[in-house]
Design a protein around this motif. Structure first.
Motif, short mmCIF file in Angstrom:
data_model
loop_
_atom_site.label_atom_id
_atom_site.label_comp_id
_atom_site.label_asym_id
_atom_site.label_seq_id
_atom_site.Cartn_x
_atom_site.Cartn_y
_atom_site.Cartn_z
N THR A 199 8.01 31.44 -38.66
CA THR A 199 7.14 30.57 -37.84
C THR A 199 6.57 31.40 -36.70
O THR A 199 7.30 32.06 -35.97
N VAL A 200 5.25 31.37 -36.56
CA VAL A 200 4.58 32.19 -35.54
C VAL A 200 3.66 31.31 -34.69
O VAL A 200 3.28 30.21 -35.10
N GLU A 201 3.33 31.83 -33.50
CA GLU A 201 2.41 31.13 -32.60
C GLU A 201 1.22 32.03 -32.31
O GLU A 201 1.37 33.24 -32.11
N VAL A 202 0.02 31.47 -32.31
CA VAL A 202 -1.21 32.23 -32.05
C VAL A 202 -1.38 32.36 -30.53
O VAL A 202 -1.59 31.37 -29.83
N LEU A 203 -1.28 33.60 -30.02
CA LEU A 203 -1.44 33.84 -28.58
C LEU A 203 -2.90 34.00 -28.20
O LEU A 203 -3.35 33.48 -27.19
N SER A 204 -3.63 34.78 -28.98
CA SER A 204 -5.08 34.94 -28.71
C SER A 204 -5.83 35.10 -30.03
O SER A 204 -5.24 35.43 -31.07
N LEU A 205 -7.12 34.87 -29.97
CA LEU A 205 -7.95 34.73 -31.17
C LEU A 205 -9.28 35.45 -30.93
O LEU A 205 -9.99 35.13 -29.98
N LEU A 206 -9.61 36.42 -31.78
CA LEU A 206 -10.89 37.12 -31.66
C LEU A 206 -11.66 37.02 -32.96
O LEU A 206 -11.11 37.29 -34.03
N SER A 207 -12.91 36.59 -32.87
CA SER A 207 -13.78 36.53 -34.04
C SER A 207 -14.83 37.62 -33.89
O SER A 207 -15.66 37.56 -32.98
N ASP A 208 -14.76 38.64 -34.76
CA ASP A 208 -15.65 39.81 -34.66
C ASP A 208 -15.62 40.40 -33.26
O ASP A 208 -16.66 40.64 -32.63
N ASP A 209 -14.39 40.60 -32.74
CA ASP A 209 -14.14 41.23 -31.43
C ASP A 209 -14.63 40.41 -30.24
O ASP A 209 -14.71 40.92 -29.12
N VAL A 210 -14.98 39.14 -30.44
CA VAL A 210 -15.36 38.26 -29.33
C VAL A 210 -14.29 37.18 -29.21
O VAL A 210 -14.00 36.49 -30.19
N GLU A 211 -13.70 37.06 -28.02
CA GLU A 211 -12.59 36.11 -27.84
C GLU A 211 -13.10 34.67 -27.94
O GLU A 211 -14.16 34.32 -27.43
N THR A 212 -12.33 33.85 -28.65
CA THR A 212 -12.70 32.44 -28.85
C THR A 212 -11.45 31.58 -28.84
O THR A 212 -10.33 32.10 -28.95
N ASP A 213 -11.63 30.27 -28.69
CA ASP A 213 -10.48 29.34 -28.65
C ASP A 213 -10.15 28.78 -30.02
O ASP A 213 -9.02 28.38 -30.27
N ASP A 214 -11.14 28.68 -30.90
CA ASP A 214 -10.87 28.18 -32.26
C ASP A 214 -11.79 28.87 -33.25
O ASP A 214 -12.81 29.44 -32.89
N ALA A 215 -11.40 28.84 -34.53
CA ALA A 215 -12.16 29.52 -35.58
C ALA A 215 -12.26 28.62 -36.80
O ALA A 215 -11.36 27.84 -37.10
N SER A 216 -13.38 28.75 -37.51
CA SER A 216 -13.63 27.95 -38.70
C SER A 216 -13.64 28.85 -39.94
O SER A 216 -13.70 30.07 -39.82
N PRO A 217 -13.62 28.28 -41.15
CA PRO A 217 -13.54 29.10 -42.38
C PRO A 217 -14.71 30.08 -42.50
O PRO A 217 -15.83 29.78 -42.08
N GLY A 218 -14.41 31.24 -43.07
CA GLY A 218 -15.44 32.26 -43.27
C GLY A 218 -15.47 33.32 -42.19
O GLY A 218 -16.10 34.36 -42.35
N GLU A 219 -14.78 33.08 -41.06
CA GLU A 219 -14.82 34.03 -39.94
C GLU A 219 -13.78 35.14 -40.14
O GLU A 219 -12.69 34.91 -40.66
N ASN A 220 -14.15 36.35 -39.70
CA ASN A 220 -13.22 37.48 -39.71
C ASN A 220 -12.47 37.50 -38.38
O ASN A 220 -13.09 37.67 -37.33
#
Length: 562
Positions: free
Chosen positions: A411-432
């Motif tokens: 079980t893991v927790e998401v601390l931070s999220l980057l979509s194509d090296d740009v920080e974001t709060d949420d991500a949708s399908p298809g994103e790297n």
């Protein structure tokens, strides 16, 4: 020698001996600096040390400048032990620039000098954040993410086209390209400089061959594209399969130069194998770029363009692409950038859109953000915690979300999220994505693991049944046959333990008797056993995770499976 410059026998003696001399010199120094503190302890944050003349001019200066001046005034004389006479002449030049008739005395000079420093710092602060803010305006709607994989024979010009697109869309500036061009000229590789935007590894640059899948991104008016630059050499086909498995559409780069097209399209060439692998990896739409049309042997010839097209269409049709719906041909030149962004005057016979405009005009992909989270892991590393990379195939991920790593069920927790090296709060399908995780060590993760929703875990196991289509194989395949399995981002050795039945290609009927062997162009259902535990899904539920490729590494032959 001045007795003050020699080291004392003890600090107590120093205090007793030099107290009168120090007491005599201190008042003059303090008077010159306008500092009214007896002990003069250097403290950056102490408002006591702000001189009176600076407070008087507070109306003209911002509050931040006052703080900076206070720090400079409080710290400089004590640390360096200098008076106003010892201050560098640099301060005077700032004074002359700013106010030729400025205040007299060392304090005034320091004020103006530090004021100039403040202005410089403010300018830097204004310039720095601009690139960070530019990619993601706050009120802009989220663009659709599309992954484009560049495939084709070695030296067809895949990396060069990728580098040219990045330059034309403003992702690489002219100055950087000029630097690459200079470095390439030093190595007698003038025509390779564009590919260096994607081939960042020194070994790749020296040999002119892509080894790892290069990653970059660019944006158009409607979409956000990620370039996956796949290697063309046959030794790195496993890397190419990994890149194709993450792609939404493929760009098959063909060299129109005389002799190069024929070499790539023959039995041993990578043009055939790459097109086949892209189809089996789940790529539905294929753009065929006929590159090097500006070559002297071609010179934008319609006859050569049609010749390449006529040879490719029957093969691509056999692989499974629909020539009318799934394939789009266009001529271009990667080195000059012709027909990538703007139409070419030398090519009046091509009436379609240029490459980037065509990508932008493609219809949107249907993706479900309501489904369970499925993120196959491409890579992992340590950076202030555990960081993983992968493409989100299904569901949506947000910060502080609890997820489960399969197959080891951490079980893991998401601390931070980057979509194509740009920080974001949420991500949708298809994103790297690049995720920083809590609750798991980097050593406990392998490429091919899956990040899942806790309430809907993916299937994992070693033995599974699958429908296999033998596209190309020299001999027969029997139970006991060993191959390498490529499924999503996972690579694992497998063995066919049993052949269950044959499937009729046209009717879909299954044979009642078990076949003893299968050969090229046949379809069968077989039982496979993997060397280790792998994550997979049924093709019906998750096509991206239920589709795989088998390769016979020794003979370099391919079977496509689903």
């Amino acid at each position: 020698m001045d007795p003050r410059d020699t080291a004392p026998d003890s600090w107590e003696l120093e205090e007793d001996a030099e107290a009168p001399a120090a007491a005599a010199g201190l008042p003059t120094a303090f008077a010159a600096l306008n500092v009214n503190a007896k002990p003069f302890v250097p403290n950056v944050n102490a408002p006591v040390f702000v001189p009176s003349f600076l407070q008087a001019s507070a109306v003209e200066m911002p509050a931040s400048d006052g703080r900076l001046n206070a720090r400079q005034l409080a710290g400089t004389p004590v640390e360096n032990g200098s008076t106003e006479a010892d201050m560098p002449t640099e301060e005077e030049t700032w004074e002359q620039k700013e106010e030729p008739g400025g205040d007299e005395g060392g304090g005034g000079q320091e004020d103006l000098g530090s004021g100039g420093t403040c202005e410089m710092m403010e300018e830097e602060e204004e310039e720095m954040p601009l690139p960070k803010v530019a990619p993601a305006p706050p009120d802009a709607p989220k663009k659709e993410h599309v992954n484009v994989v560049f495939i084709g024979h070695v030296d067809a010009g895949k990396s060069t086209i990728g580098g040219q697109i990045m330059y034309l869309t403003g992702m690489v500036d002219k100055r950087t390209l000029e630097k690459y061009e200079r470095e390439a000229k030093e190595k007698n590789r003038e025509t390779w400089y564009l590919s260096w935007a994607l081939d960042t590894n020194q070994e790749e640059r020296d040999k002119g061959k892509t080894v790892e899948v290069g990653r970059a991104y660019f944006e158009t008016e409607k979409k956000h594209f990620t370039i996956l630059d796949a290697p063309g050499h046959k030794s790195f086909v496993p890397n190419m399969i990994g890149g194709a498995s993450q792609a939404d559409l493929a760009v098959l780069v063909i060299s129109a130069r005389k002799g190069e097209f024929e070499t790539g399209f023959e039995k041993g060439g990578q043009t055939r194998e790459h097109a086949m692998l892209a189809k089996t990896a789940g790529v539905k739409h294929l753009i065929v770029l006929i590159n090097k049309m500006d070559d002297p042997t071609v010179n934008w010839s319609l006859e050569r363009y049609e010749e390449c097209k006529e040879k490719l269409v029957p093969f691509l049709k056999k692989v499974g692409f629909n020539p009318k719906k799934d394939i789009h041909f266009m001529p271009c030149s990667g080195l000059t950038g012709a027909n990538l962004k703007d139409p070419v005057p030398e090519c009046p016979w091509y009436t379609g859109l240029p490459f980037i405009a065509h990508l932008d005009s493609l219809p949107n992909f249907t993706r479900s953000s309501d489904g369970p989270v499925r993120l196959p892991i491409v890579d992992k590393y340590k950076d202030m915690g555990t960081v993983i990379l992968g493409k989100l195939e299904s569901g949506s991920i947000s910060k502080a979300q609890q997820l489960v790593m399969m197959p080891n069920r951490h079980t893991v927790e998401v601390l931070s999220l980057l979509s194509d090296d740009v920080e974001t709060d949420d991500a949708s399908p298809g994103e790297n994505l690049k995720l920083r995780l809590k609750g798991i060590e980097e050593e406990e993760i392998l490429p091919g693991f899956i990040l899942c929703s806790p309430d809907n875990l993916c299937h994992s196991g070693r033995t599974f049944d699958a429908q296999i289509v033998i596209i190309e194989h020299k001999s027969i395949i029997c139970p006991g046959y060993n191959a390498v399995l490529h499924i999503h981002t996972c690579i694992e050795e497998v063995q066919i333990t049993a052949l269950i039945c044959l499937v009729d290609k046209k009717t879909g009927e299954k044979s009642k008797t078990r076949p003893r062997f299968v050969k090229q162009d046949q379809v069968c259902i077989a039982r496979l056993r993997a060397a280790g535990v792998i994550c997979l899904e049924t093709f019906k539920d998750f096509p991206q995770m239920g589709r795989f490729t088998l390769r016979d590494e020794g003979k370099d032959t391919v079977q496509a499976c689903s």
